[in-house]
Design an enzyme around this catalytic site. Structure first.
Site, PDB file in Angstrom:
ATOM      1  CG  ASP A  99       3.820  -0.719   3.881  1.00  0.00           C
ATOM      2  OD1 ASP A  99       2.790  -1.562   3.612  1.00  0.00           O
ATOM      3  OD2 ASP A  99       3.922   0.206   3.052  1.00  0.00           O
ATOM      4  CG  ASP A 201       1.015  -3.896   0.144  1.00  0.00           C
ATOM      5  OD1 ASP A 201       1.080  -2.740  -0.386  1.00  0.00           O
ATOM      6  OD2 ASP A 201       1.456  -4.897  -0.399  1.00  0.00           O
ATOM      7  CD  GLU A 265      -2.250  -0.425  -1.790  1.00  0.00           C
ATOM      8  OE1 GLU A 265      -1.558   0.163  -2.977  1.00  0.00           O
ATOM      9  OE2 GLU A 265      -1.796  -1.547  -1.376  1.00  0.00           O
ATOM     10  CG  HIS A 327       5.142   3.506  -2.748  1.00  0.00           C
ATOM     11  ND1 HIS A 327       4.074   3.856  -1.687  1.00  0.00           N
ATOM     12  CD2 HIS A 327       4.930   2.228  -2.896  1.00  0.00           C
ATOM     13  CE1 HIS A 327       3.301   2.687  -1.471  1.00  0.00           C
ATOM     14  NE2 HIS A 327       3.879   1.787  -2.139  1.00  0.00           N
ATOM     15  CG  ASP A 328       2.362   1.828  -5.326  1.00  0.00           C
ATOM     16  OD1 ASP A 328       3.368   1.225  -5.761  1.00  0.00           O
ATOM     17  OD2 ASP A 328       1.378   1.411  -4.428  1.00  0.00           O
TER      18      ASP A 328
HETATM   19  C1  GLC Z   1       1.023  -2.373  -2.871  1.00  0.00           C
HETATM   20  C2  GLC Z   1       2.167  -1.567  -2.807  1.00  0.00           C
HETATM   21  C3  GLC Z   1       3.033  -1.502  -4.000  1.00  0.00           C
HETATM   22  C4  GLC Z   1       3.496  -2.852  -4.048  1.00  0.00           C
HETATM   23  C5  GLC Z   1       2.251  -3.725  -4.219  1.00  0.00           C
HETATM   24  C6  GLC Z   1       2.742  -5.409  -4.085  1.00  0.00           C
HETATM   25  O1  GLC Z   1       0.109  -1.795  -4.044  1.00  0.00           O
HETATM   26  O2  GLC Z   1       1.650  -0.165  -2.678  1.00  0.00           O
HETATM   27  O3  GLC Z   1       3.995  -0.907  -3.888  1.00  0.00           O
HETATM   28  O4  GLC Z   1       4.136  -3.233  -5.533  1.00  0.00           O
HETATM   29  O5  GLC Z   1       1.216  -3.612  -3.169  1.00  0.00           O
HETATM   30  O6  GLC Z   1       2.924  -5.711  -2.664  1.00  0.00           O
END
Ligand code: GLC
Length: 530
Positions: A99, A201, A265, A327-328
């Site tokens: 990541d 990310d 993402e 995970h979100d």
């Molecule tokens: C992304 C991640 C998340 C994190 C956010 C801030 O959305 O998937 O888990 O809290 O970025 O880095």
């Protein structure tokens, strides 16, 4: 032109390293733990794993607040452990993606601790600083994704810094050329260690409007999640200039042998905004996560609209990616299936047979549900900051269930796992491995079918007629998938062949002559003419 399309034809698997397997009995999963469980992934048929953040971090946002981009979090191991994991995975034909968090750092990163020393500090411009508005308030109306204004006043230097997430996650300034160079060398550093690529990310967010213009208000035709936020984030993120950075990274990834893979993402909630992340000539992301799909209900109409929207819009050579858990957003067994295993099995069949790369989240192969946890004591900072208990992400980050023994096969019997287990007896790898009818075997068999049937991996998608609540499509010339997303029986017509796999395994191998009846939440993969 790169020819190795392992990421296109294969199945990927997301691992939350703190929660997969603990090798040293401290209750926290680690890289050596993952290494020790590679057998499971190989047995399942996984081609690549994406690890949630592995770099040093004070863990205000559980690794998404990076304090050093060139190392491994001591809770998870060392650089040598990372090398060992990459090598051991490679022996099993499994690639490792890390990541990459380029939107922000931890406020304890050396760049930021320097940047706050003064307006002339060496690294000041690595971050987004702005003078207060005339009334002394924040420079504009941008909102943090974790609640409140996206600006934090740094009193000693009299300026605000941008934080799209926590105040301890200051946003980086992607207009700074030196910062761009720093990230090139971060990518190179990890590629040189054999990393197969990155999940990037919030990659749509890194470049901000240079003039820091206010975000406009949401309008009634916006996605419900945008309306909930109240703003369309068109200046605080999603800027056209982000594509320059993605093209730069893609060129860098392509210059490696084998070429490295970029998965973004891309948290945008309409398909027209998603498509550009693939680039104009296959020159940006290889895969851009589809959050409209994730946030759809497990409903034939809704999902079909997203999938067919992608089919219509994707340029030649670009490839979809589908996932039901992360995970979100939470786990599909809970969010989509509401704990009904039939629905989870049908969702898994869908993910593994659509035209696009499936990403499973660890535990999906068991239909592992979220673990109900009290948002008031959450380790995730988001429910407290936003005052919204539904935003607690701890329930989907709990340890993997390997066995029903104390410690769950995740850690030792007497260790306290960093987050609690769910019901180990009800759902674990050992029990499901012993049961050929289990979800685990269904997932494994679907992956195996996909692997030995090129049509299922890379064949075209063609929609077929289906009654309301059902969804049927053909892959290539040889397979039809039919799903029933409702609790009533449906009949899908015009099919002849044999059931290759059904969610109800008793139907595997059945002949299909003209029509197939699907009970509540059933799915079948039919091999035509077989
Ligand atoms: C992304 C991640 C998340 C994190 C956010 C801030 O959305 O998937 O888990 O809290 O970025 O880095």
């Amino acid at each position: 032109m790169p020819t190795d399309n392992w990421w296109r034809d294969g199945v990927l698997y997301q691992i939350y390293p703190r929660s997969f397997a603990d090798s040293d009995g401290d209750g926290i999963g680690d890289l050596r733990g993952i290494l020790a469980r590679l057998d499971h992934l190989e047995w399942l048929g996984i081609d690549g794993i994406w690890l949630n953040p592995t770099m040093p971090s004070p863990n205000d946002d559980w690794g998404y607040d990076v304090s050093d981009f060139h190392s491994v979090h001591p809770d998870l191991g060392t650089l040598e452990d990372c090398d060992a994991l990459v090598a051991a995975a490679a022996e099993r034909g499994i690639r490792v993606l890390l990541d990459l968090v380029p939107n922000h750092t931890s406020d304890r990163h050396a760049w930021f601790t320097d940047a706050i020393r003064g307006r002339d500090a060496r690294y000041r411009d690595y971050y987004v600083w702005a003078d207060p508005a005339p009334d002394g308030g924040p420079p504009n109306n941008w909102l943090s994704n974790f609640g409140g204004s996206a600006w934090q006043l740094h009193e000693p230097t009299g300026q605000y810094y941008l934080n799209n997430f926590l105040p301890s996650q200051p946003d980086l300034n992607w207009w700074n050329d030196e910062l761009r160079d720093e990230f090139d060398s971060i990518l190179r550093f990890w590629f040189a260690r054999g990393i197969a690529g990155f999940r990037i990310d919030v990659c749509h967010a890194i470049v901000k409007d240079r003039e820091l213009r206010d975000d406009p208000a949401a309008t009634p035709d916006d996605h419900p999640l945008i309306r909930k936020k109240g703003h369309k984030q068109v200046f605080s993120m999603n800027r056209p200039e982000v594509h320059d950075v993605l093209r730069r990274w893609r060129a860098l990834a392509d210059a490696h042998d084998p070429p490295r893979v970029l998965v973004g993402e891309t948290y945008v909630l309409d398909l027209d905004s998603l498509i550009p992340y693939y680039g104009l000539g296959d020159d940006e992301l290889h895969l851009a996560f589809n959050f409209l799909f994730v946030h759809s209900e497990l409903d034939a109409e809704q999902l079909r609209r997203v999938v067919e929207g992608m089919e219509e819009r994707l340029p030649e050579g670009a490839w979809p990616v589908y996932t039901g858990s992360n995970h979100d957003a939470g786990r599909l067994a809970t969010r989509w299936a509401a704990g009904d295993e039939r629905r989870a099995r049908m969702a898994l069949m869908m993910l593994l047979t659509l035209r696009g790369t499936p990403f499973l989240y660890y535990g999906d192969e068991l239909a592992l549900p979220d673990v109900p946890l009290d948002p008031d004591t959450a380790l995730d900072p988001v429910p407290r900051r936003t005052g919204d208990p539904s935003r607690n992400r701890d329930p989907c980050r709990t340890p993997m269930h390997w066995t029903a023994e104390p410690g769950g096969g995740f850690t030792t019997a007497d260790a306290r796992p960093w987050l609690p287990f769910g019901d180990l007896d009800a759902c674990n790898v050992a029990a499901q491995r012993a049961d050929p009818g289990s979800t685990l075997h269904l997932v494994r068999d679907l992956i195996a079918l996909r692997r030995r049937s090129p049509e299922l991996a890379s064949g075209s998608y063609a929609a077929l007629p289906a009654p309301a609540g059902a969804w049927a499509w053909r892959r290539g010339e040889r397979f039809v998938v039919a799903l029933n997303t409702t609790g009533a029986d449906v009949v899908v017509d015009d099919l002849g062949g044999r059931v290759a796999i059904a969610t109800d395994r008793a139907r595997d191998g059945d002949a299909v002559a003209g029509a197939v009846r699907l009970g509540p939440y059933e799915g079948v993969v039919v091999e035509l003419g077989a």
